[in-house]
Design a protein around this motif. Structure first.
Motif, mmCIF file in Angstrom:
data_model
loop_
_atom_site.group_PDB
_atom_site.id
_atom_site.type_symbol
_atom_site.label_atom_id
_atom_site.label_comp_id
_atom_site.label_asym_id
_atom_site.label_seq_id
_atom_site.Cartn_x
_atom_site.Cartn_y
_atom_site.Cartn_z
ATOM 1 N N ASN A 56 -30.647 -73.678 106.483
ATOM 2 C CA ASN A 56 -31.948 -74.264 106.812
ATOM 3 C C ASN A 56 -32.034 -74.679 108.272
ATOM 4 O O ASN A 56 -33.054 -74.460 108.934
ATOM 5 N N ARG A 57 -30.972 -75.278 108.778
ATOM 6 C CA ARG A 57 -30.980 -75.693 110.186
ATOM 7 C C ARG A 57 -31.069 -74.489 111.121
ATOM 8 O O ARG A 57 -31.769 -74.521 112.123
ATOM 9 N N LEU A 58 -30.372 -73.417 110.771
ATOM 10 C CA LEU A 58 -30.420 -72.208 111.584
ATOM 11 C C LEU A 58 -31.826 -71.614 111.579
ATOM 12 O O LEU A 58 -32.340 -71.204 112.627
ATOM 13 N N ILE A 59 -32.476 -71.598 110.442
ATOM 14 C CA ILE A 59 -33.847 -71.073 110.353
ATOM 15 C C ILE A 59 -34.794 -71.910 111.203
ATOM 16 O O ILE A 59 -35.613 -71.374 111.952
ATOM 17 N N VAL A 60 -34.679 -73.224 111.127
ATOM 18 C CA VAL A 60 -35.545 -74.105 111.926
ATOM 19 C C VAL A 60 -35.282 -73.910 113.423
ATOM 20 O O VAL A 60 -36.221 -73.841 114.221
ATOM 21 N N LEU A 61 -34.026 -73.789 113.785
ATOM 22 C CA LEU A 61 -33.679 -73.529 115.192
ATOM 23 C C LEU A 61 -34.328 -72.241 115.693
ATOM 24 O O LEU A 61 -34.951 -72.221 116.755
#
Length: 151
Positions: A56-61
């Motif tokens: 999820n953090r990678l997608i938001v980044l």
């Protein structure tokens, strides 16, 4: 065997108390009294949660890097917020990687899929033209997690 049955019921009725008692049984070396099946399920779940958080953090980044690089009509008004999100997500990602270095290998595996998801979701969420963002990632994984990289 009665303790195992009681633990199984406790797991279903009072999860927090089950955690406390399971921890105590493990600390005391009373392994035969531990509710192994639910303990295994919880450990598996923790691993899935860690993986999901990093994904999820990678997608938001990626989403915010895409907006910062390509969504010129909104950049003047939103760039600061997008950068703040990038900085915060990188910090949280790096903290996760410090705690669990093996998650770094996971990033290599999920990177392309996360780029595709971030691209598609961002286009859909904001009803943007489908050709606004490139089909292939313009960023390397190293760029994305590098705290010094800001477009």
């Amino acid at each position: 065997m009665e303790t195992l049955s009681q633990n199984n019921t406790l797991y279903e009725q009072d999860y927090y108390l089950w955690l406390l008692q399971t921890s105590q049984l493990l600390q005391e070396g009373k392994f035969n009294q531990v509710d192994i099946n639910n303990l295994i399920e919880e450990i598996d779940s923790m691993g899935r949660s860690e993986k999901k958080e990093v994904k999820n953090r990678l997608i938001v980044l990626i989403e915010h890097l895409l907006k910062l690089n390509y969504w010129q009509s909104e950049k003047e008004y939103n760039a600061r917020g997008w950068r703040n999100t990038i900085v915060e997500q990188r910090l949280q990602m790096n903290l996760s990687l410090e705690d669990s270095p093996s998650l770094r290998n996971l990033l290599d595996e999920i990177f392309l899929d996360c780029y595709d998801k971030a691209r598609i979701y961002t286009l859909q969420k904001y009803q943007l033209p489908p050709d606004l963002f490139p089909l292939e990632s313009p960023f390397s994984l190293e760029d994305i997690i590098n705290s010094n990289y800001l477009p």
